[in-house]
Design a protein around this motif. Structure first.
Motif, PDB file in Angstrom:
ATOM      1  N   GLN A  99       1.717  -2.499   5.463  1.00  0.00           N
ATOM      2  CA  GLN A  99       2.483  -3.726   5.343  1.00  0.00           C
ATOM      3  C   GLN A  99       3.939  -3.361   5.510  1.00  0.00           C
ATOM      4  OE1 GLN A  99       4.565  -3.207   1.598  1.00  0.00           O
ATOM      5  NE2 GLN A  99       4.840  -4.906   2.927  1.00  0.00           N
ATOM      6  N   THR A 100       4.603  -4.077   6.412  1.00  0.00           N
ATOM      7  CA  THR A 100       6.013  -3.833   6.666  1.00  0.00           C
ATOM      8  C   THR A 100       6.735  -5.163   6.805  1.00  0.00           C
ATOM      9  OG1 THR A 100       5.854  -3.847   9.085  1.00  0.00           O
ATOM     10  CG2 THR A 100       5.449  -1.729   7.973  1.00  0.00           C
ATOM     11  N   LYS A 101       8.046  -5.106   6.776  1.00  0.00           N
ATOM     12  CA  LYS A 101       8.862  -6.301   7.016  1.00  0.00           C
ATOM     13  C   LYS A 101       8.801  -6.714   8.476  1.00  0.00           C
ATOM     14  CE  LYS A 101      11.947  -5.150   3.274  1.00  0.00           C
ATOM     15  NZ  LYS A 101      13.234  -4.627   2.879  1.00  0.00           N
ATOM     16  N   VAL A 102       8.417  -5.793   9.356  1.00  0.00           N
ATOM     17  CA  VAL A 102       8.301  -6.067  10.788  1.00  0.00           C
ATOM     18  C   VAL A 102       7.079  -6.943  11.067  1.00  0.00           C
ATOM     19  CG1 VAL A 102       8.036  -5.008  13.068  1.00  0.00           C
ATOM     20  CG2 VAL A 102       9.407  -3.869  11.327  1.00  0.00           C
ATOM     21  N   ASP A 161      -0.977  -4.387  10.554  1.00  0.00           N
ATOM     22  CA  ASP A 161       0.156  -4.569   9.645  1.00  0.00           C
ATOM     23  C   ASP A 161       0.053  -5.978   9.076  1.00  0.00           C
ATOM     24  OD1 ASP A 161       2.629  -4.992   8.423  1.00  0.00           O
ATOM     25  OD2 ASP A 161       3.784  -4.140  10.076  1.00  0.00           O
ATOM     26  N   ILE A 162      -0.193  -6.088   7.776  1.00  0.00           N
ATOM     27  CA  ILE A 162      -0.388  -7.406   7.172  1.00  0.00           C
ATOM     28  C   ILE A 162       0.929  -8.113   6.882  1.00  0.00           C
ATOM     29  CG2 ILE A 162      -2.626  -6.773   6.211  1.00  0.00           C
ATOM     30  CD1 ILE A 162      -1.162  -6.638   3.445  1.00  0.00           C
ATOM     31  N   GLY A 163       2.054  -7.451   7.127  1.00  0.00           N
ATOM     32  CA  GLY A 163       3.355  -8.070   6.922  1.00  0.00           C
ATOM     33  C   GLY A 163       3.784  -8.047   5.469  1.00  0.00           C
ATOM     34  N   ALA A 164       4.995  -8.514   5.243  1.00  0.00           N
ATOM     35  CA  ALA A 164       5.569  -8.529   3.897  1.00  0.00           C
ATOM     36  C   ALA A 164       4.913  -9.630   3.074  1.00  0.00           C
ATOM     37  CB  ALA A 164       7.080  -8.742   3.983  1.00  0.00           C
ATOM     38  N   HIS A 165       4.457  -9.273   1.910  1.00  0.00           N
ATOM     39  CA  HIS A 165       3.831 -10.217   0.983  1.00  0.00           C
ATOM     40  C   HIS A 165       4.291  -9.901  -0.419  1.00  0.00           C
ATOM     41  CE1 HIS A 165       1.016 -11.954   3.857  1.00  0.00           C
ATOM     42  NE2 HIS A 165       0.860 -10.735   4.331  1.00  0.00           N
ATOM     43  N   ARG A 166       4.078 -10.837  -1.304  1.00  0.00           N
ATOM     44  CA  ARG A 166       4.380 -10.565  -2.708  1.00  0.00           C
ATOM     45  C   ARG A 166       3.546  -9.374  -3.168  1.00  0.00           C
ATOM     46  NH1 ARG A 166       3.451 -16.475  -4.907  1.00  0.00           N
ATOM     47  NH2 ARG A 166       1.508 -15.848  -3.978  1.00  0.00           N
ATOM     48  N   ALA A 225       1.941  -8.668  -5.774  1.00  0.00           N
ATOM     49  CA  ALA A 225       0.670  -8.979  -6.435  1.00  0.00           C
ATOM     50  C   ALA A 225      -0.451  -9.229  -5.432  1.00  0.00           C
ATOM     51  CB  ALA A 225       0.826 -10.185  -7.348  1.00  0.00           C
ATOM     52  N   LEU A 226      -0.116  -9.705  -4.236  1.00  0.00           N
ATOM     53  CA  LEU A 226      -1.129 -10.003  -3.217  1.00  0.00           C
ATOM     54  C   LEU A 226      -1.438  -8.823  -2.307  1.00  0.00           C
ATOM     55  CD1 LEU A 226      -0.004 -13.569  -2.064  1.00  0.00           C
ATOM     56  CD2 LEU A 226      -1.825 -12.961  -3.675  1.00  0.00           C
ATOM     57  N   LEU A 227      -0.618  -7.802  -2.330  1.00  0.00           N
ATOM     58  CA  LEU A 227      -0.758  -6.687  -1.399  1.00  0.00           C
ATOM     59  C   LEU A 227      -2.127  -6.009  -1.438  1.00  0.00           C
ATOM     60  CD1 LEU A 227       0.471  -4.846   0.747  1.00  0.00           C
ATOM     61  CD2 LEU A 227       1.466  -3.512  -1.109  1.00  0.00           C
ATOM     62  N   PRO A 228      -2.622  -5.577  -2.600  1.00  0.00           N
ATOM     63  CA  PRO A 228      -3.941  -4.920  -2.591  1.00  0.00           C
ATOM     64  C   PRO A 228      -5.048  -5.843  -2.075  1.00  0.00           C
ATOM     65  CG  PRO A 228      -2.823  -4.542  -4.682  1.00  0.00           C
ATOM     66  CD  PRO A 228      -2.017  -5.557  -3.933  1.00  0.00           C
ATOM     67  N   TRP A 229      -5.028  -7.082  -2.465  1.00  0.00           N
ATOM     68  CA  TRP A 229      -6.046  -8.036  -2.011  1.00  0.00           C
ATOM     69  C   TRP A 229      -5.989  -8.205  -0.502  1.00  0.00           C
ATOM     70  CZ3 TRP A 229      -5.927 -12.717   0.507  1.00  0.00           C
ATOM     71  CH2 TRP A 229      -7.144 -13.390   0.565  1.00  0.00           C
ATOM     72  N   ARG A 230      -4.781  -8.360   0.065  1.00  0.00           N
ATOM     73  CA  ARG A 230      -4.629  -8.554   1.518  1.00  0.00           C
ATOM     74  C   ARG A 230      -5.071  -7.307   2.291  1.00  0.00           C
ATOM     75  NH1 ARG A 230      -2.992 -12.858   4.402  1.00  0.00           N
ATOM     76  NH2 ARG A 230      -1.827 -11.395   5.624  1.00  0.00           N
TER      77      ARG A 230
END
Length: 180
Positions: A46-49, A62-67, A69-74
């Protein structure tokens, strides 16, 4: 060089090119070294790009920038979807000890890398988690002899054998092992 033809390797990365930084460069080097050895490589990050996807020679998800708390789930969702469409990984390489938490929790075979500053601080809870991650890993890597030594000091008698993989670069990786 080891022949990894036909193997599916997933790389879990805190960041990845085009972001700048040591861990991002390390993740890219690891992914390309596996690809050079013949593996089919997919990087999950996951990146800001992002979000972004690309192929050749390394598939990037790349799943993109996320909160946070959602990162592991995504990431877990992206990994499950990829496994359903492309097949499960033969090995997942967490390019930091923290990125190895998800493969460990999902019961996937994994290798993990410890970088200097990211494991040298924190209390007993963090050390216990690092011991668990290192203890379940197929391979434990450090990016230098210095980091390997510090990891062995930090984890104590529970530290497994540490392989030094200099910055994840293919031919010039300078592979070696460090005994406790």
């Amino acid at each position: 060089m080891i022949d990894l033809s036909g193997r599916r390797i997933w790389v879990m990365a805190k960041g990845y090119a085009a972001e700048e930084g040591g861990m991002q460069t390390y993740a890219e080097g690891v992914a390309h070294a596996y690809a050079a050895a013949g593996a089919s490589v997919t990087v999950f990050t996951q990146t800001k790009v992002g979000p972004r996807r690309h192929d050749a020679p390394v598939q990037l998800i790349d799943i993109g920038a996320h909160r946070p708390a959602l990162l592991p789930w995504r990431l877990a969702s992206a990994m499950r979807h990829h496994a359903q469409s492309q097949g499960a990984a033969d090995l997942v390489h967490g390019t930091t000890w923290r990125t190895s938490l998800l493969p460990m929790a999902m019961g996937l075979p994994y290798a993990t890398t410890f970088h200097g500053r990211e494991f040298m601080f924190g209390g007993a809870g963090r050390v216990a988690l690092m011991r668990r991650i290192a203890g379940h890993a197929r391979v434990v890597c450090a990016v230098s002899q210095y980091s390997a030594h510090k990891l062995q000091q930090r984890l104590g008698k529970d530290c497994p054998l540490v392989t030094v993989a200099w910055n994840g670069r293919g031919k010039d990786a300078g592979m070696g092992s460090s005994k406790r």
